[in-house]
Design a protein around this motif. Structure first.
Motif, short mmCIF file in Angstrom:
data_model
loop_
_atom_site.label_atom_id
_atom_site.label_comp_id
_atom_site.label_asym_id
_atom_site.label_seq_id
_atom_site.Cartn_x
_atom_site.Cartn_y
_atom_site.Cartn_z
N PRO A 1 0.88 -1.24 0.02
CA PRO A 1 0.03 -0.04 0.14
C PRO A 1 0.94 1.18 0.03
CG PRO A 1 -0.39 -1.28 2.05
CD PRO A 1 0.95 -2.02 1.24
N VAL A 2 0.37 2.33 -0.81
CA VAL A 2 1.29 3.27 -0.61
C VAL A 2 0.72 4.64 0.28
CG1 VAL A 2 1.67 5.51 -2.45
CG2 VAL A 2 1.34 3.07 -3.48
N MET A 3 1.65 4.75 1.03
CA MET A 3 1.52 5.65 2.25
C MET A 3 1.43 7.12 1.95
SD MET A 3 3.53 3.73 5.09
CE MET A 3 4.66 4.96 5.37
N GLU A 4 2.48 7.56 0.69
CA GLU A 4 2.59 8.94 -0.06
C GLU A 4 3.21 8.71 -1.40
OE1 GLU A 4 5.17 12.91 0.88
OE2 GLU A 4 5.60 11.29 2.06
N GLU A 5 2.26 9.40 -2.13
CA GLU A 5 2.78 9.69 -3.50
C GLU A 5 3.79 10.95 -3.63
OE1 GLU A 5 0.19 9.11 -6.85
OE2 GLU A 5 -1.52 8.84 -5.32
#
Length: 151
Positions: A138-142
């Motif tokens: 899962p991406v926490m920050e782009e």
């Protein structure tokens, strides 16, 4: 071959696909007719594959970005074809790339939230043909998300 004007047109259209022919012509130093002809040629030759609006994923209820490594149980042409065909039918999958290394495919997906991802994983992803194992990130920050190519 692309010349400097073609490259500039492609760059301008990547930045703003709604730019008018007149605006494009002014920016590249050509007349509107010549500019329009170049854009038509670039489209006809496949350099331009479409025009799209970029949407804010959170505003349309798709705030969770995930990357998924997929390892297949067998690596045969039939398994690859079946997997690819099934992925193309899954609207949650934005991108899917066959890669070399420790796994077979890398999938990029946008989902509403972690609960929706759990449903997607259980009902769709692990049911795809040939899937042996998945790892989800899962991406926490782009940090950077650019759709255009560095011309």
């Amino acid at each position: 071959m692309l010349d400097k004007i073609d490259l500039r047109l492609l760059q301008l259209l990547q930045d703003d696909g709604r730019m008018t022919t007149t605006e494009l012509a002014d920016r590249v130093g050509l007349g509107p007719t010549a500019t329009s002809e170049r854009v038509r040629r670039l489209t006809r030759e496949g350099y331009i594959t479409g025009f799209h609006a970029r949407l804010d994923p959170t505003k349309v209820g798709l705030g969770l970005l995930v990357f998924i490594e997929v390892k297949l149980d067998r690596t045969t042409p039939e398994v690859f074809e079946d997997f690819a065909a099934a992925v193309r039918r899954a609207p949650e999958v934005l991108e899917c790339h066959m890669v070399s290394g420790g796994f077979d495919y890398l999938i990029k997906s946008r989902i509403e939230d972690m609960s929706a991802y759990r449903r997607f994983l259980g009902e769709i992803l692990v049911a795809l043909p040939g899937v042996k194992e998945t790892h989800t990130y899962p991406v926490m920050e782009e940090v950077k998300n650019i759709a255009g190519l560095p011309l």
